[in-house]
Enzyme design. Structure first.
Site, PDB file in Angstrom:
ATOM      1  N   HIS A 248       0.815  -1.219   0.000  1.00  0.00           N
ATOM      2  CA  HIS A 248       0.000   0.000   0.000  1.00  0.00           C
ATOM      3  C   HIS A 248       0.851   1.272   0.000  1.00  0.00           C
ATOM      4  O   HIS A 248       0.377   2.341   0.351  1.00  0.00           O
ATOM      5  CB  HIS A 248      -0.972   0.028   1.184  1.00  0.00           C
TER       6      HIS A 248
ATOM      7  N   LYS B 116       3.311   3.820  -2.341  1.00  0.00           N
ATOM      8  CA  LYS B 116       3.587   4.111  -3.744  1.00  0.00           C
ATOM      9  C   LYS B 116       5.070   3.975  -4.049  1.00  0.00           C
ATOM     10  O   LYS B 116       5.903   4.312  -3.231  1.00  0.00           O
ATOM     11  CB  LYS B 116       3.124   5.536  -4.054  1.00  0.00           C
TER      12      LYS B 116
ATOM     13  N   ARG C 202      -2.415  17.402   3.124  1.00  0.00           N
ATOM     14  CA  ARG C 202      -1.006  17.790   3.239  1.00  0.00           C
ATOM     15  C   ARG C 202      -0.356  17.725   1.871  1.00  0.00           C
ATOM     16  O   ARG C 202      -0.955  17.272   0.906  1.00  0.00           O
ATOM     17  CB  ARG C 202      -0.287  16.822   4.183  1.00  0.00           C
TER      18      ARG C 202
END
Lengths: 447, 73
Positions: free
Chosen positions: A235, A237, A292
């Protein structure tokens, strides 16, 4: 504009924020744990303060110590970077209470998007596309199968109190469904002391496509198009690109405009990313919103020519979006980022240790390298495994892949294992080159 | 037969110890969980058996290939 900004983070993102502050003529203050005393970002900042021992809870997560440094150095704003305290609404409120500006969205948005089911409900209420789902399931098997029939198979059984994919089970028909519900309840009650489960439509071979948003404090929100971040392991990247390959531009623009409209209605007021799954059927469904700066912001910066970090600082200082962004934002060429991790390239296990040799590729107008490390430093087990981000920009996707592969080929690391070989296998794979990406691709390609 | 040594596959810290000496474990059952680079990595029993010793404590730093537990032979 601010006078002095405390950068409450480490590594590549601290270096990136320091660079943006210098461009804006703002003094930067770095903080470092005992493990990071010799890190490059510390030397690049105008001032630097030691904040404690290596474990994050004693340093980068130590709110009292960070606020003490903020007072001590006379900063008038704090940039949280990503990770650590960047999505901690309570910390953002404490920063504000101490009289500083928290560079990010208002704490209420951090809070609203932080609780995932509440965030989904809020977004759904404002018209965000969602995967079809059920409410909490009762114990009557007929009710369970009726709920699945309404959604349509295949479905995913999910624990209501869950997280981290624990107890999530797919079912393609009624028999499998009833078994999956029973098993998911058992796992959930063992793991989360809660046996409640619900159903969601299973998105098969989904792509992870996310939209970059920026709002100001005057009610305006705009988007900077999308990124495809489908290549993930655990999970997390590994490769990100903009624009999303094979996604028709009108479809991307329409989804981006829809998300922008929803965030404008809500009054979202700084940087954020709307993460979505894109099904093989071309349907988007909302995943979550990150309040963010993203690790992968650089690919958007390269194709749009817009400095996202400087932009989020300027809107936090009260500037209007109109003054910060050009009237027209276009996507120019293609950018791909690879995250070079300190980990085994086959099993994806962490590999901390000394950087006996650390020679990233040379930067140019079309190749960006962001790192918080330099040769001779030790990569500790205390922080995330990101060693460096390498980003290539070219007129076409094929040329960007070639430029990235060439750059990574010259990246020399000795002393620890890295995922460089995995990234190269991925970049060379037929599926990736064809743009046939989905979130299961990394696992399929790892050997 | 000598005891079976269970080694850590990674450098990291001991987060949680799940089994005590004398407890039975099944093959592929976690004996402890290590933490490294924000990942939790379980250390699995290589076979069915009984834990002979746990050679680390929660919070300890471990190196790759370090013995962290043994199973009775």
């Amino acid at each position: 504009m601010f006078h002095k900004v405390l950068v409450a983070n480490r590594g590549a993102v601290a270096a990136r924020v320091v660079r943006a502050l210098r461009l804006l003529g703002v003094r930067s203050v770095a903080v470092y744990s005992e493990a990071d005393a010799t890190a490059s970002y510390v030397a690049e900042a105008d001032e630097a303060y030691a904040i404690g021992p290596a474990p994050a809870r004693d340093s980068y997560l130590n709110q009292d110590r960070l606020l003490e440094v903020a007072r001590q150095c006379g900063a008038d704003a704090l940039h949280p970077g990503y990770g650590f305290l960047s999505e901690n609404a309570n910390f953002a409120r404490r920063v504000q209470a101490a009289g500083l500006v928290f560079i990010g969205p208002s704490p209420r948005w951090i809070e609203a998007m932080g609780e995932k089911t509440a965030a989904r409900a809020l977004m759904a209420q404002h018209g965000m596309p969602m995967a079809a789902g059920s409410g909490l399931l009762g114990t009557d098997p007929a009710e369970v199968t009726a709920a699945a029939a309404r959604i349509g198979y295949p479905v995913l059984v999910k624990p209501a109190a869950g997280g981290g994919g624990i107890g999530m089970l797919a079912a393609a028909d009624e028999t499998a469904l009833l078994a999956a519900v029973e098993r998911s309840r058992a796992i959930s009650s063992r793991s989360f002391s809660d046996a409640q489960v619900y159903l969601e439509k299973l998105v098969e071979r989904p792509r992870h496509v996310e939209f970059q948003m920026l709002g100001d404090r005057h009610g305006q929100v705009r988007h900077l198009f999308e990124r495809d971040c489908s290549v993930q392991r655990r999970h997390q990247k590994v490769i990100e690109e903009a624009p999303a390959p094979g996604l028709p531009r009108p479809r991307a623009a329409a989804m981006a405009a829809e998300a922008t409209g929803i965030l404008a209605q809500l009054g979202y007021d700084n940087i954020g990313t709307v993460e979505m799954l894109l099904g093989a059927d071309g349907q988007f469904s909302f995943l979550e919103m990150n309040t963010r700066l993203q690790v992968e912001h650089a690919v958007t910066e390269m194709v749009t020519g817009i400095d996202l970090v400087a932009s989020m600082i300027r809107v936090a200082a009260g500037e209007a979006l109109d003054a910060v962004l050009p009237a027209e934002i276009a996507v120019n060429g293609h950018a791909i980022e690879a995250r070079v991790y300190a980990e085994d390239p086959v099993r994806f296990l962490p590999s901390p240790g000394p950087l006996h040799r650390f020679r990233p590729p040379a930067e140019s107008a079309t190749l960006r390298v962001e790192t918080g490390y330099r040769e001779g430093m030790t990569v500790t087990p205390h922080y995330d495994p990101l060693l460096a981000k390498v980003i290539a920009h070219a007129p076409t996707r094929g040329a960007a892949i070639a430029a990235l592969a060439q750059a990574l080929d010259s990246f020399e690391v000795q002393g620890i294992r890295t995922n460089l070989a995995f990234i190269q296998r991925m970049l060379a794979s037929d599926a990736f080159r064809a743009g046939d990406v989905h979130t299961g691709l990394a696992t399929e390609t790892k050997n | 037969m000598a005891d079976t040594r269970i080694k850590s596959e990674i450098s990291g810290n001991v987060w949680k110890i799940l089994k005590a000496p004398g407890e039975a474990v099944a093959e592929e059952e976690p004996v402890m969980i290590l933490e490294s680079m924000k990942m939790e990595i379980p250390v699995m029993a290589p076979r069915d058996g009984v834990v002979a010793s746990i050679t680390v404590a929660e919070g300890d730093t471990v190196a790759e290939d370090q013995v962290v537990a043994t199973l009775k032979g």
